[in-house]
Design a protein around this motif. Sequence first.
Motif, PDB file in Angstrom:
ATOM      1  N   VAL A 350       0.844  -1.206   0.000  1.00  0.00           N
ATOM      2  CA  VAL A 350       0.000   0.000   0.000  1.00  0.00           C
ATOM      3  C   VAL A 350       0.877   1.252   0.000  1.00  0.00           C
ATOM      4  CG1 VAL A 350      -1.747   1.291   1.285  1.00  0.00           C
ATOM      5  CG2 VAL A 350      -1.914  -1.198   1.109  1.00  0.00           C
ATOM      6  N   LYS A 351       1.973   1.219   0.729  1.00  0.00           N
ATOM      7  CA  LYS A 351       2.865   2.391   0.766  1.00  0.00           C
ATOM      8  C   LYS A 351       3.473   2.639  -0.615  1.00  0.00           C
ATOM      9  CE  LYS A 351       4.153   2.221   5.647  1.00  0.00           C
ATOM     10  NZ  LYS A 351       5.270   2.211   6.627  1.00  0.00           N
ATOM     11  N   PHE A 352       3.854   1.570  -1.323  1.00  0.00           N
ATOM     12  CA  PHE A 352       4.384   1.757  -2.683  1.00  0.00           C
ATOM     13  C   PHE A 352       3.299   2.337  -3.581  1.00  0.00           C
ATOM     14  CE2 PHE A 352       8.685   0.556  -3.005  1.00  0.00           C
ATOM     15  CZ  PHE A 352       8.940  -0.527  -2.168  1.00  0.00           C
ATOM     16  N   GLU A 353       2.091   1.784  -3.460  1.00  0.00           N
ATOM     17  CA  GLU A 353       1.000   2.232  -4.355  1.00  0.00           C
ATOM     18  C   GLU A 353       0.603   3.689  -4.082  1.00  0.00           C
ATOM     19  OE1 GLU A 353      -1.857  -0.798  -3.508  1.00  0.00           O
ATOM     20  OE2 GLU A 353      -1.137  -2.124  -5.103  1.00  0.00           O
ATOM     21  N   LEU A 354       0.840   4.135  -2.857  1.00  0.00           N
ATOM     22  CA  LEU A 354       0.548   5.544  -2.523  1.00  0.00           C
ATOM     23  C   LEU A 354       1.636   6.473  -3.045  1.00  0.00           C
ATOM     24  CD1 LEU A 354      -0.789   5.171   1.139  1.00  0.00           C
ATOM     25  CD2 LEU A 354      -1.999   6.335  -0.730  1.00  0.00           C
ATOM     26  N   GLY A 355       2.757   5.880  -3.487  1.00  0.00           N
ATOM     27  CA  GLY A 355       3.844   6.714  -4.008  1.00  0.00           C
ATOM     28  C   GLY A 355       4.744   7.236  -2.910  1.00  0.00           C
ATOM     29  N   LEU A 356       4.630   6.683  -1.724  1.00  0.00           N
ATOM     30  CA  LEU A 356       5.376   7.224  -0.580  1.00  0.00           C
ATOM     31  C   LEU A 356       6.863   6.931  -0.677  1.00  0.00           C
ATOM     32  CD1 LEU A 356       2.860   6.444   2.294  1.00  0.00           C
ATOM     33  CD2 LEU A 356       3.552   8.694   1.465  1.00  0.00           C
ATOM     34  N   PHE A 357       7.238   5.828  -1.356  1.00  0.00           N
ATOM     35  CA  PHE A 357       8.672   5.552  -1.479  1.00  0.00           C
ATOM     36  C   PHE A 357       9.298   6.501  -2.489  1.00  0.00           C
ATOM     37  CE2 PHE A 357       9.707   1.960   1.133  1.00  0.00           C
ATOM     38  CZ  PHE A 357       8.481   1.370   1.378  1.00  0.00           C
ATOM     39  N   GLU A 358       8.552   6.781  -3.599  1.00  0.00           N
ATOM     40  CA  GLU A 358       9.099   7.736  -4.580  1.00  0.00           C
ATOM     41  C   GLU A 358       9.262   9.096  -3.909  1.00  0.00           C
ATOM     42  OE1 GLU A 358       8.391   4.364  -6.429  1.00  0.00           O
ATOM     43  OE2 GLU A 358       6.753   5.427  -5.440  1.00  0.00           O
ATOM     44  N   ASN A 359       8.214   9.511  -3.129  1.00  0.00           N
ATOM     45  CA  ASN A 359       8.316  10.824  -2.503  1.00  0.00           C
ATOM     46  C   ASN A 359       7.563  10.814  -1.160  1.00  0.00           C
ATOM     47  OD1 ASN A 359       8.183  13.383  -1.591  1.00  0.00           O
ATOM     48  ND2 ASN A 359       7.068  14.232  -3.359  1.00  0.00           N
ATOM     49  N   PRO A 360       8.291  10.582  -0.058  1.00  0.00           N
ATOM     50  CA  PRO A 360       7.640  10.492   1.262  1.00  0.00           C
ATOM     51  C   PRO A 360       6.912  11.765   1.648  1.00  0.00           C
ATOM     52  CG  PRO A 360       9.927   9.739   1.367  1.00  0.00           C
ATOM     53  CD  PRO A 360       9.742  10.389   0.030  1.00  0.00           C
ATOM     54  N   TYR A 361       7.262  12.889   0.944  1.00  0.00           N
ATOM     55  CA  TYR A 361       6.626  14.178   1.284  1.00  0.00           C
ATOM     56  C   TYR A 361       5.598  14.576   0.233  1.00  0.00           C
ATOM     57  CZ  TYR A 361      10.617  13.936   4.342  1.00  0.00           C
ATOM     58  OH  TYR A 361      11.532  13.491   5.266  1.00  0.00           O
ATOM     59  N   LEU A 362       5.165  13.568  -0.569  1.00  0.00           N
ATOM     60  CA  LEU A 362       4.199  13.819  -1.653  1.00  0.00           C
ATOM     61  C   LEU A 362       2.959  14.518  -1.118  1.00  0.00           C
ATOM     62  CD1 LEU A 362       3.124  13.157  -4.558  1.00  0.00           C
ATOM     63  CD2 LEU A 362       2.255  11.015  -3.602  1.00  0.00           C
ATOM     64  N   TYR A 363       2.592  14.191   0.113  1.00  0.00           N
ATOM     65  CA  TYR A 363       1.327  14.726   0.646  1.00  0.00           C
ATOM     66  C   TYR A 363       1.583  15.958   1.501  1.00  0.00           C
ATOM     67  CZ  TYR A 363      -0.812  10.429  -0.982  1.00  0.00           C
ATOM     68  OH  TYR A 363      -1.263   9.404  -1.778  1.00  0.00           O
ATOM     69  N   CYS A 364       2.789  16.497   1.417  1.00  0.00           N
ATOM     70  CA  CYS A 364       3.073  17.642   2.288  1.00  0.00           C
ATOM     71  C   CYS A 364       3.284  18.868   1.422  1.00  0.00           C
ATOM     72  CB  CYS A 364       4.330  17.364   3.097  1.00  0.00           C
ATOM     73  SG  CYS A 364       4.131  15.954   4.155  1.00  0.00           S
ATOM     74  N   ASP A 365       2.174  19.442   0.990  1.00  0.00           N
ATOM     75  CA  ASP A 365       2.284  20.538   0.031  1.00  0.00           C
ATOM     76  C   ASP A 365       1.631  21.782   0.638  1.00  0.00           C
ATOM     77  OD1 ASP A 365       1.285  20.952  -3.460  1.00  0.00           O
ATOM     78  OD2 ASP A 365       1.851  22.372  -1.892  1.00  0.00           O
ATOM     79  N   LYS A 366       2.451  22.610   1.250  1.00  0.00           N
ATOM     80  CA  LYS A 366       1.967  23.783   1.989  1.00  0.00           C
ATOM     81  C   LYS A 366       1.137  24.702   1.098  1.00  0.00           C
ATOM     82  CE  LYS A 366       2.277  25.585   6.144  1.00  0.00           C
ATOM     83  NZ  LYS A 366       1.009  24.998   6.624  1.00  0.00           N
ATOM     84  N   VAL A 367       1.599  24.893  -0.129  1.00  0.00           N
ATOM     85  CA  VAL A 367       0.891  25.822  -1.032  1.00  0.00           C
ATOM     86  C   VAL A 367      -0.509  25.282  -1.316  1.00  0.00           C
ATOM     87  CG1 VAL A 367       0.888  26.810  -3.354  1.00  0.00           C
ATOM     88  CG2 VAL A 367       3.042  26.602  -2.056  1.00  0.00           C
ATOM     89  N   SER A 368      -0.558  23.982  -1.697  1.00  0.00           N
ATOM     90  CA  SER A 368      -1.882  23.405  -1.993  1.00  0.00           C
ATOM     91  C   SER A 368      -2.754  23.402  -0.753  1.00  0.00           C
ATOM     92  CB  SER A 368      -1.735  21.969  -2.492  1.00  0.00           C
ATOM     93  OG  SER A 368      -0.888  21.935  -3.593  1.00  0.00           O
ATOM     94  N   GLU A 369      -2.125  23.162   0.404  1.00  0.00           N
ATOM     95  CA  GLU A 369      -2.916  23.115   1.647  1.00  0.00           C
ATOM     96  C   GLU A 369      -3.659  24.423   1.801  1.00  0.00           C
ATOM     97  OE1 GLU A 369      -0.630  22.906   5.326  1.00  0.00           O
ATOM     98  OE2 GLU A 369      -2.267  21.876   6.340  1.00  0.00           O
ATOM     99  N   LYS A 370      -2.980  25.509   1.513  1.00  0.00           N
ATOM    100  CA  LYS A 370      -3.597  26.837   1.660  1.00  0.00           C
ATOM    101  C   LYS A 370      -4.671  27.037   0.602  1.00  0.00           C
ATOM    102  CE  LYS A 370      -1.924  31.500   2.778  1.00  0.00           C
ATOM    103  NZ  LYS A 370      -3.145  31.694   3.543  1.00  0.00           N
TER     104      LYS A 370
END
Length: 756
Positions: A350-370
């Motif tokens: 599941v972690k591979f399929e979420l793309g977390l290994f390619e980019n562990p910070y994929l879901y940490c996007d301050k600009v988009s969050e705003k």
Amino acid sequence: MDHKIFFTLLSLLINFSINAQQTVDEKVKALLSKMTIQEKIGQMNQYNGFWNFTGPTPDGGDQKVKYNHLANGLVGSMLNVRGVEEVKAVQKIAVEESRLGIPLIFGFDLIHGYKTVFPIPLAETASWDLEAIQRSAALSAKEAAVAGINWTFAPMVDITRDARWGRVMEGAGEDPYLGSLVAAARVHGFQGKDLASPYTIAASAKHFAAYGFAESGRDYNTVDIGLNTLHNVVLPPFKAAVDAGIKTIMNSFNDLNGIPATADSYLQRDVLKGVWNFDGFIVSDWGSIRELVDHGYAKDRKQAGEMALLGGSDMDMESSIYINELEPLLREGKISLDQIDDAVKRILKVKFELGLFENPYLYCDKVSEKQITGSEEIVQATLDIAKKSIVLLKNENNILPLKKQAQKIGLIGPLASDKTSPLGNWRIAADNNTAISVLEGLQKFKGNELSHAQGVKLINKLPEGFHEEVEINTTDKTGFEEAISLAKNVDIVVMVLGEYGFQSGEGRSRTKLNLPGFQQELLEKIYEVNSNMVLVLMNGRPLILNWASENVPAILEAWHLGTQSGNAIAQVLYGEYNPSGKLPMSFPRSVGQLPLYYNHKSTGRPGADGEDAGSVFWSHYGDEKNSPLYAFGYGLSYTKFEYSTIKLSSSEMKKNSSITASVKIKNIGKVKGKEIVQLYLQDPYASTTRPIKELKGFKTIELNAGEAKTVSFKIDEDLLKFYNAHQKWIAEPGIFNVFIGTNSLVKDKKSFELLR
Ligand code: GLC
């Protein structure tokens, strides 16, 4: 296209897709081969976000232990960590300080929205609008994903027939067919088409299984049901979630027929991972592995760890048992390395399929969050589904919709100005006081004179736990006088009564289902001085509404509708939106009727409410009707719909074929309206007793005043299948009855025979 080119392209495509699939499997295998036993067990360990990660690291106690586990790759997942900064800080520890840098997966209860709150799931189900429900899940996922969340513990798919259970607000009600479609819609919404997108997250169908059948509606209580109910009622929504590609399942606190679900290998290994071939992972519920000791199923924590792993639980939420006990259990030969490897492979996949290994910070996007948090797109979607979730229960003399001019309106009730309760129960990430209240929604309609009194006061308790509690006063009636004098001097009264946000939800079972506190007394006192009244209900579960149903001219079921609650209710009250919702759960006349549901069995002594059976020897109560006050599928409109009798394309259905059932529906009222047309089937004679009818289809049509339309349903064998006396999911030849109507009380039917 030239055949040669076609087949070359086809083989390329097949190879590519096999390679793509093998890539994930191969990556998992390769990584697993590098991992130590501790690191493998670490992946099976989940902790709650227990400190401000952007602040100083904890210097002692179990928080220090948990910090060290993070830094040494002994944690696979965290829950309740939110916001880009926090998530980034934790991920950094796991990825940069541990030996293999395996990224964490961040879970969160995205039950009905993140910062912007959607209607509670029971309300959304009342819309019967699968597209809107899917959009609601997709936008919740988007708002949470940009804040670092990549996994939600939703959809909750527990079928339940008992409004005493506080968690009815969290699910899709009493029907497995509707519940299955809603489950699939939510899975598709959360997970989208590309799980590696920064706006989609892994979902988790919960609670596996039968949690909604807790005895007496008391949360966490014992569950004892037969295989017939388990397979025909409880499991279908989970199967629908698995068929929709769900990545995780959460098990449940309850024991089922003597085996705690967390350790139930029949459920988790034989059915889920075996027959259904589920390839994701199972996360325990909060501390449910530890609770095997409380259940009296494990003698101590160590045996609890052994029973949970053998029973098929892959990840341990907040028991700290797997991380401390699995290695000794392995050494003692109580569990096997294969069992650990299987769990770890599922989690890594599941972690591979979420793309977390390619980019562990994929879901940490301050600009988009705003940009995305609270965006107009999300706000409009919450308003849209909130309006569709409202159910009109009564509208005598067309008192609704309200006139828009020259009216004196008295708005009364503790929930009328409440900006927190409409956010419902699962609002962990939302800020209190951010819902549009009914008062604010009505104030937007300037043509009338609006005055307001609470009648029964709200109590704003000091912040507790992680929520500031807003409660309805149950000791003080001093507000009555002001409300009564207001009611004497207006043309129409709009009452807003019900449950505050945390009066339903987890751990909120109730033995009484009337309007809590002094609200019923207030309602009757106001009615005495002004009976020109509309009752708006805000609640997380069916309530007992007998007096209101008898006396109050108009009743709107408005649940807890989320951030846009007041606007949705005001727009329906003023007819800007003609209510179209239908009840996903039966509303009882008395708590004594529970569990109460429309798809009940006939029994050997059936009878009809109110008919003189000539004796007491039939299945009934001496002091109450059998029927609900408001039935499953019931909901009115500001217009009226007339149904023709049902027609079938044939009175016989051959094996592997189908027939068509249809009715003509006419809008005989004065305004345009939507109608959710419902198809019910009955298998009157089978190898097990079968429900008197079951929902097997629905279509929403919109008709102008005077317009008519024919609605048809295709009926094939799939709709006739059930888990029969021989543990087979099949359709048995014989007679079937077909009903099409506006709710589950429909009587008009036609029959056909399924041939051998
Ligand atoms: C709770 C609930 C479960 C939730 C989990 C994490 O106790 O039972 O539904 O997902 O813990 O918050």
